[in-house]
Design a protein around this motif. Structure first.
Motif, PDB file in Angstrom:
ATOM      1  N   ARG A  16       0.862  -1.180   0.000  1.00 49.43           N
ATOM      2  CA  ARG A  16       0.000   0.000   0.000  1.00 49.43           C
ATOM      3  C   ARG A  16       0.904   1.237   0.000  1.00 49.43           C
ATOM      4  O   ARG A  16       1.703   1.434   0.919  1.00 49.43           O
ATOM      5  N   CYS A  17       0.792   2.060  -1.057  1.00 47.22           N
ATOM      6  CA  CYS A  17       1.577   3.300  -1.099  1.00 47.22           C
ATOM      7  C   CYS A  17       0.927   4.299  -0.134  1.00 47.22           C
ATOM      8  O   CYS A  17      -0.291   4.469  -0.139  1.00 47.22           O
ATOM      9  N   LYS A  18       1.745   4.961   0.667  1.00 47.62           N
ATOM     10  CA  LYS A  18       1.180   5.895   1.653  1.00 47.62           C
ATOM     11  C   LYS A  18       1.652   7.342   1.435  1.00 47.62           C
ATOM     12  O   LYS A  18       1.712   8.137   2.354  1.00 47.62           O
ATOM     13  N   VAL A  19       1.990   7.646   0.165  1.00 47.38           N
ATOM     14  CA  VAL A  19       2.422   9.023  -0.139  1.00 47.38           C
ATOM     15  C   VAL A  19       1.224   9.974  -0.160  1.00 47.38           C
ATOM     16  O   VAL A  19       1.281  11.065   0.409  1.00 47.38           O
ATOM     17  N   CYS A  20       0.142   9.541  -0.807  1.00 48.52           N
ATOM     18  CA  CYS A  20      -0.979  10.482  -0.926  1.00 48.52           C
ATOM     19  C   CYS A  20      -2.290   9.806  -0.537  1.00 48.52           C
ATOM     20  O   CYS A  20      -2.342   8.589  -0.383  1.00 48.52           O
ATOM     21  N   PRO A  21      -3.368  10.574  -0.366  1.00 45.75           N
ATOM     22  CA  PRO A  21      -4.617  10.017   0.155  1.00 45.75           C
ATOM     23  C   PRO A  21      -5.268   8.947  -0.724  1.00 45.75           C
ATOM     24  O   PRO A  21      -6.227   8.312  -0.285  1.00 45.75           O
ATOM     25  N   HIS A  22      -4.793   8.722  -1.927  1.00 45.34           N
ATOM     26  CA  HIS A  22      -5.339   7.608  -2.699  1.00 45.34           C
ATOM     27  C   HIS A  22      -4.941   6.268  -2.074  1.00 45.34           C
ATOM     28  O   HIS A  22      -5.645   5.272  -2.261  1.00 45.34           O
ATOM     29  N   ASN A  23      -3.802   6.252  -1.378  1.00 47.17           N
ATOM     30  CA  ASN A  23      -3.314   5.017  -0.724  1.00 47.17           C
ATOM     31  C   ASN A  23      -3.437   3.797  -1.649  1.00 47.17           C
ATOM     32  O   ASN A  23      -4.011   2.766  -1.268  1.00 47.17           O
ATOM     33  N   CYS A  24      -2.929   3.921  -2.858  1.00 39.35           N
ATOM     34  CA  CYS A  24      -3.077   2.857  -3.868  1.00 39.35           C
ATOM     35  C   CYS A  24      -2.451   1.545  -3.408  1.00 39.35           C
ATOM     36  O   CYS A  24      -1.412   1.534  -2.762  1.00 39.35           O
ATOM     37  N   ILE A  25      -3.097   0.460  -3.801  1.00 35.86           N
ATOM     38  CA  ILE A  25      -2.496  -0.857  -3.616  1.00 35.86           C
ATOM     39  C   ILE A  25      -1.639  -1.124  -4.863  1.00 35.86           C
ATOM     40  O   ILE A  25      -2.152  -1.119  -5.988  1.00 35.86           O
ATOM     41  N   LEU A  26      -0.358  -1.318  -4.646  1.00 36.90           N
ATOM     42  CA  LEU A  26       0.558  -1.527  -5.770  1.00 36.90           C
ATOM     43  C   LEU A  26       0.906  -3.016  -5.874  1.00 36.90           C
ATOM     44  O   LEU A  26       1.149  -3.673  -4.873  1.00 36.90           O
ATOM     45  N   GLU A  27       0.933  -3.475  -7.118  1.00 38.31           N
ATOM     46  CA  GLU A  27       1.312  -4.871  -7.350  1.00 38.31           C
ATOM     47  C   GLU A  27       2.482  -4.897  -8.324  1.00 38.31           C
ATOM     48  O   GLU A  27       2.751  -3.900  -9.002  1.00 38.31           O
ATOM     49  N   PHE A  31       1.156   0.164 -12.012  1.00 36.59           N
ATOM     50  CA  PHE A  31       1.310   1.505 -11.465  1.00 36.59           C
ATOM     51  C   PHE A  31       0.124   1.910 -10.607  1.00 36.59           C
ATOM     52  O   PHE A  31      -1.002   1.460 -10.824  1.00 36.59           O
ATOM     53  N   GLY A  32       0.383   2.805  -9.645  1.00 35.84           N
ATOM     54  CA  GLY A  32      -0.676   3.480  -8.909  1.00 35.84           C
ATOM     55  C   GLY A  32      -1.283   4.550  -9.796  1.00 35.84           C
ATOM     56  O   GLY A  32      -0.864   4.750 -10.948  1.00 35.84           O
ATOM     57  N   LEU A  33      -2.228   5.289  -9.232  1.00 32.04           N
ATOM     58  CA  LEU A  33      -2.960   6.284  -9.998  1.00 32.04           C
ATOM     59  C   LEU A  33      -2.065   7.373 -10.611  1.00 32.04           C
ATOM     60  O   LEU A  33      -2.352   7.910 -11.663  1.00 32.04           O
ATOM     61  N   CYS A  34      -0.968   7.672  -9.936  1.00 32.76           N
ATOM     62  CA  CYS A  34      -0.063   8.733 -10.417  1.00 32.76           C
ATOM     63  C   CYS A  34       0.798   8.292 -11.588  1.00 32.76           C
ATOM     64  O   CYS A  34       1.466   9.103 -12.222  1.00 32.76           O
ATOM     65  N   ARG A  35       0.833   7.006 -11.848  1.00 29.56           N
ATOM     66  CA  ARG A  35       1.620   6.414 -12.926  1.00 29.56           C
ATOM     67  C   ARG A  35       3.131   6.572 -12.762  1.00 29.56           C
ATOM     68  O   ARG A  35       3.878   6.557 -13.732  1.00 29.56           O
ATOM     69  N   VAL A  36       3.559   6.804 -11.519  1.00 27.18           N
ATOM     70  CA  VAL A  36       5.011   6.842 -11.289  1.00 27.18           C
ATOM     71  C   VAL A  36       5.460   5.810 -10.244  1.00 27.18           C
ATOM     72  O   VAL A  36       6.646   5.533 -10.133  1.00 27.18           O
ATOM     73  N   ARG A  37       4.530   5.257  -9.490  1.00 29.27           N
ATOM     74  CA  ARG A  37       4.923   4.300  -8.445  1.00 29.27           C
ATOM     75  C   ARG A  37       4.351   2.921  -8.742  1.00 29.27           C
ATOM     76  O   ARG A  37       3.185   2.783  -9.108  1.00 29.27           O
ATOM     77  N   LYS A  38       5.217   1.913  -8.572  1.00 31.18           N
ATOM     78  CA  LYS A  38       4.808   0.524  -8.813  1.00 31.18           C
ATOM     79  C   LYS A  38       5.730  -0.390  -8.018  1.00 31.18           C
ATOM     80  O   LYS A  38       6.689   0.075  -7.372  1.00 31.18           O
ATOM     81  N   CYS A  82       0.935  12.746 -11.917  1.00 24.03           N
ATOM     82  CA  CYS A  82       0.068  13.527 -11.049  1.00 24.03           C
ATOM     83  C   CYS A  82      -0.915  12.589 -10.367  1.00 24.03           C
ATOM     84  O   CYS A  82      -1.271  11.554 -10.923  1.00 24.03           O
ATOM     85  N   ASN A  83      -1.347  12.959  -9.172  1.00 22.32           N
ATOM     86  CA  ASN A  83      -2.334  12.140  -8.459  1.00 22.32           C
ATOM     87  C   ASN A  83      -3.741  12.716  -8.588  1.00 22.32           C
ATOM     88  O   ASN A  83      -4.647  12.295  -7.895  1.00 22.32           O
ATOM     89  N   MET A  84      -3.897  13.731  -9.449  1.00 16.58           N
ATOM     90  CA  MET A  84      -5.241  14.194  -9.799  1.00 16.58           C
ATOM     91  C   MET A  84      -5.407  14.050 -11.317  1.00 16.58           C
ATOM     92  O   MET A  84      -4.409  13.897 -12.044  1.00 16.58           O
TER      93      MET A  84
HETATM   94  S1  SF4 Z   1      -1.438   8.087  -6.525  1.00 17.45           S
HETATM   95 FE1  SF4 Z   1       0.744   7.533  -6.525  1.00 17.45          FE
HETATM   96  S2  SF4 Z   1       1.536   8.582  -4.709  1.00 17.45           S
HETATM   97 FE2  SF4 Z   1      -0.675   8.492  -4.452  1.00 17.45          FE
HETATM   98  S3  SF4 Z   1      -1.027   6.613  -3.298  1.00 17.45           S
HETATM   99 FE3  SF4 Z   1      -1.233   6.111  -5.492  1.00 17.45          FE
HETATM  100  S4  SF4 Z   1       0.799   5.361  -6.052  1.00 17.45           S
HETATM  101 FE4  SF4 Z   1       1.048   6.471  -4.135  1.00 17.45          FE
END
Ligand code: SF4
Length: 328
Positions: A16-27, A31-38, A82-84
Motif C-alpha cells: 500500500r503506497c502511503k504518499v498520498c490520500p489515494h493510498n493505492c495498492i501496488l502490485e 502503477f498506482g494512480l499517479c503512474r510513477v509508483r509501482k 500527477c495524483n489528480m
Molecule cells: S497516486 Fe501515486 S503517490 Fe498516491 S497513493 Fe497512489 S501510487 Fe502512491
C-alpha cells in the motif's frame, strides 16, 4: 531513474503506497494512480527520481507567489505524473503522460542555483511535486544543509498524506497550494480527488512556511459568488493574511466549458476581499493586481504583468506601520 518509495506498507504479495490520500495498492508491474509508483522485483519504486521534463527560470510572480521574494527569479522544474486527473489540466502532457526526460542529479541541480541572476532558489512545479517526492525531499534537505538562504518553493495540488508532508515541511520556505473548489462534488467529478485532504494540507503547511492559494474559476462549475465566499471563509479561518489568487479558466485538455466571464471573476474577487486581506486575479489583462496596505490603503507593490516595483523596505507599511504578510 528508479528510487524506493519512502512511505508504504507491506501487505500480503502487495504494497500500500502511503504518499498520498489515494493510498493505492501496488502490485508487481502495476502503477498506482499517479503512474510513477509501482512494485518492481518486490520493491515499491518511483520511476521519476531526478527525471526532469521541464526546467527554466521564471519570475516568482508566475508561480504565482506575490508575497514571497517579489521581483525575484526562481529556477523552476518539474517531472511527470500527477495524483489528480483535472479535466482542464494546463500541463496534461507531463501530468498524464510520460514524455522525454533528462536526468539531473541532486548535486547538479543544487550547483545550478547560484549561477542564475537575481534567483530566490528553486521551485518544484509544472507537474505535481509530491509525485516527485523522493527527489524533492533529497534536494530540499541538501539545500538547507548547505545554505539556508536558498529558498525551496513547492507549487502543489496539496494532495498528500500527513506523514510525508510533515517530513518535508522543515525544508520548505513557500508553497502555492491549489484549492480547486470547495465541494467534494467538484473534486470528485473534475479532479478525481477529495476536498478534505487539501484543506488539511493548507492548515498544516501554513504553520510551517509562507503559503498562498490559487483557485481556478471554471465557468458553470465553481465560479459562483457563494463558492468564492466559502473558499475565502475557509482561508480566513486559517489566516486572513494568506493571499488568494483567483484565476480565469480557458478551455483546455478535456474541458470544453467556455472561458469564465470576467465579470464573474471580478464578483468572486470582490466577495473574497470581504474576508481576506490580499486577493489577486490571474489570466485577466488590465486588472489592478497591486498590493495595498490593508489598513491605510498605501501602495506597497506595483505590478504590471511580471514587472514589479516595491515601495516597502521591511514587512510593514511605511506610512501607518501595519505589519504585512510578506517575505522580501
Ligand atoms: S497516486 Fe501515486 S503517490 Fe498516491 S497513493 Fe497512489 S501510487 Fe502512491
Amino acid at each position: 531513474m528508479d528510487h524506493k518509495v519512502l512511505f508504504y506498507e507491506e501487505l500480503e504479495q502487495k504494497v500500500r503506497c502511503k504518499v498520498c490520500p489515494h493510498n493505492c495498492i501496488l502490485e508487481e508491474g502495476k502503477f498506482g494512480l499517479c503512474r510513477v509508483r509501482k512494485v518492481k522485483s518486490n520493491v515499491p519504486i518511483a520511476i521519476n527520481y531526478g527525471e526532469v521534463t521541464s526546467i527554466g527560470v521564471d519570475p516568482i510572480e508566475k508561480k504565482p507567489l506575490y508575497h514571497f521574494k517579489p521581483s525575484k527569479n526562481i529556477l523552476s522544474l518539474g517531472s511527470f505524473g500527477c495524483n489528480m486527473t483535472c479535466s482542464f489540466c494546463q500541463n496534461y502532457e507531463i501530468s498524464q503522460n510520460k514524455p522525454k526526460t533528462q536526468y539531473i542529479s541532486v548535486e547538479e541541480l543544487i550547483n545550478t542555483i547560484p549561477t542564475i541572476e537575481n534567483n530566490a532558489g528553486v521551485a518544484f512545479t509544472y507537474n505535481e511535486p509530491f509525485m516527485w517526492y523522493e527527489y524533492i525531499y533529497e534536494v530540499a534537505k541538501k539545500i538547507k544543509e548547505l545554505n539556508k538562504d536558498i529558498n525551496v518553493v513547492i507549487v502543489t495540488n496539496g494532495y498528500i498524506n500527513e506523514e510525508p508532508l510533515l517530513k518535508l515541511l522543515p525544508f520548505v520556505d513557500a508553497m502555492n497550494i491549489d484549492l480547486k473548489g470547495y465541494t467534494n462534488r467538484y473534486y470528485n467529478k473534475i479532479c478525481g480527488a477529495k476536498l478534505e485532504p487539501v484543506l488539511e494540507t493548507i492548515r498544516k503547511s501554513s504553520k510551517h512556511c509562507h503559503v498562498e492559494i490559487t483557485t481556478l474559476l471554471v465557468s458553470d462549475e465553481n465560479d459562483s459568488v457563494e463558492e468564492a465566499r466559502e473558499i475565502a471563509q475557509f482561508i480566513a479561518s486559517v489566516d486572513q493574511n494568506i493571499p488568494l489568487h483567483l484565476s480565469r479558466y480557458f478551455p483546455k485538455y478535456k474541458m470544453e466549458n467556455h472561458a469564465t466571464e470576467v465579470e464573474k471573476i471580478m464578483s468572486a474577487c470582490k466577495e473574497a476581499k470581504k474576508y481576506l486581506k490580499y486577493v489577486y486575479v490571474g489570466n485577466v489583462m488590465g486588472v489592478d493586481n497591486n498590493t495595498y496596505c490593508s489598513k491605510c490603503g498605501n501602495l506597497l507593490i506595483r505590478r504590471d504583468g511580471y514587472s514589479v516595483e516595491i515601495f516597502m523596505k521591511e514587512n510593514k507599511c511605511d506610512k501607518c506601520g501595519e505589519s504585512i504578510y510578506i517575505v522580501l
